[in-house]
Design a protein around this motif. Structure first.
Motif, PDB file in Angstrom:
ATOM      1  N   ILE A  89       9.463 -71.372 -47.493  1.00 21.16           N
ATOM      2  CA  ILE A  89       8.617 -71.109 -48.666  1.00 21.16           C
ATOM      3  C   ILE A  89       9.404 -71.352 -49.949  1.00 21.16           C
ATOM      4  O   ILE A  89       8.930 -71.987 -50.876  1.00 21.16           O
ATOM      5  N   PHE A  90      10.640 -70.839 -49.998  1.00 19.68           N
ATOM      6  CA  PHE A  90      11.493 -71.179 -51.141  1.00 19.68           C
ATOM      7  C   PHE A  90      12.966 -70.980 -50.801  1.00 19.68           C
ATOM      8  O   PHE A  90      13.318 -70.256 -49.860  1.00 19.68           O
ATOM      9  N   VAL A  91      13.817 -71.673 -51.592  1.00 18.95           N
ATOM     10  CA  VAL A  91      15.276 -71.515 -51.499  1.00 18.95           C
ATOM     11  C   VAL A  91      15.735 -70.956 -52.831  1.00 18.95           C
ATOM     12  O   VAL A  91      15.422 -71.520 -53.883  1.00 18.95           O
ATOM     13  N   GLU A 129      13.704 -80.647 -56.355  1.00 19.39           N
ATOM     14  CA  GLU A 129      12.701 -81.711 -56.469  1.00 19.39           C
ATOM     15  C   GLU A 129      12.652 -82.574 -55.213  1.00 19.39           C
ATOM     16  O   GLU A 129      11.617 -83.170 -54.899  1.00 19.39           O
ATOM     17  N   LEU A 130      13.752 -82.627 -54.465  1.00 17.00           N
ATOM     18  CA  LEU A 130      13.788 -83.395 -53.216  1.00 17.00           C
ATOM     19  C   LEU A 130      13.589 -82.508 -51.990  1.00 17.00           C
ATOM     20  O   LEU A 130      13.418 -82.993 -50.871  1.00 17.00           O
ATOM     21  N   PHE A 142      20.778 -82.079 -45.774  1.00 16.24           N
ATOM     22  CA  PHE A 142      20.227 -81.026 -44.907  1.00 16.24           C
ATOM     23  C   PHE A 142      18.813 -80.696 -45.382  1.00 16.24           C
ATOM     24  O   PHE A 142      18.555 -80.666 -46.597  1.00 16.24           O
ATOM     25  N   HIS A 143      17.921 -80.424 -44.443  1.00 15.35           N
ATOM     26  CA  HIS A 143      16.576 -79.972 -44.817  1.00 15.35           C
ATOM     27  C   HIS A 143      16.665 -78.584 -45.459  1.00 15.35           C
ATOM     28  O   HIS A 143      17.717 -77.922 -45.418  1.00 15.35           O
ATOM     29  N   SER A 144      15.525 -78.124 -45.972  1.00 13.89           N
ATOM     30  CA  SER A 144      15.483 -76.823 -46.650  1.00 13.89           C
ATOM     31  C   SER A 144      15.851 -75.667 -45.722  1.00 13.89           C
ATOM     32  O   SER A 144      16.244 -74.592 -46.184  1.00 13.89           O
TER      33      SER A 144
END
Ligand code: FES
Length: 193
Positions: A89-91, A129-130, A142-144
């Motif tokens: 959902i968020f980092v 943004e990416l 690395f992915h989120s």
């Protein structure tokens, strides 16, 4: 008439002073210099031994900075935002600069990602943004959720121990690090609604 040779007679070499004239011969001068140097070495050795003895009696105390950080209250992480394709959902990158971790909120869980690249240990950055982490050293990406997908990094980002205390505070312990197999097996996350 016989001539006598006395052994007490000193012979001066060119460049030497006559000791009987009140000065030092070169040999005497060198001898005194060596004696002074010898005393100096002896006192230095005694001083070093004394210092080591005192250090032994008073062992050095090493102060470690704290390794646990309160990242917020459990109720603060309730959100109805949509998750991305990796379930994130968020980092939250605000702990990266001083404490080198990211807080990741997934649907149903929160965990702490160690910002140390699993290739050679550089600190990765978050590119919102990416929606990826990138390593500035050799380009690993690395992915989120911390899973590697490009570059030489051999495995996902590691995670830290995370827990909730009786007051509802979420606490990350950066001294306790878990790699992929460990954090999946030991469930290194906390559940949120
Ligand atoms: S240290 Fe990150 S890619 Fe090499």
């Amino acid at each position: 008439m016989s001539s006598r040779v006395t052994t007490s007679e000193s012979i001066s070499l060119p460049g030497q002073k006559d000791a009987s004239a009140g000065g030092f011969s070169r040999r005497e001068f060198l001898g005194k210099g060596l004696a002074v140097a010898g005393w100096g070495v002896m006192f230095a050795s005694l001083g070093a031994g004394l210092y080591q003895g005192i250090r032994f009696l008073y062992p050095a105390v090493v102060f470690h900075p704290p390794s646990t950080y309160v990242i917020g209250q459990l109720k603060d992480f309730v959100t109805d935002e949509r998750a991305d394709q990796y379930g994130v959902i968020f980092v939250d990158p605000k702990f990266k600069k001083d404490h080198r971790f990211f807080v990741v909120r997934e649907a149903g869980r929160i965990y702490s990602l160690f910002a140390r690249c699993t290739h050679l240990g550089c600190t990765v950055n978050w590119f919102e943004e990416l929606n990826i982490f990138k390593c500035p050293c050799h380009g690993s990406e690395f992915h989120s959720n911390g899973v590697e997908f490009a570059g030489p990094a051999p495995r996902p980002l590691d995670r830290h121990h995370i827990a909730v205390d009786n007051g509802g505070n979420i606490i990350v312990d950066t001294a306790r690090v878990y790699s992929k197999d460990e954090f999946e097996e030991q469930k290194i996350f906390i559940e949120v609604g």
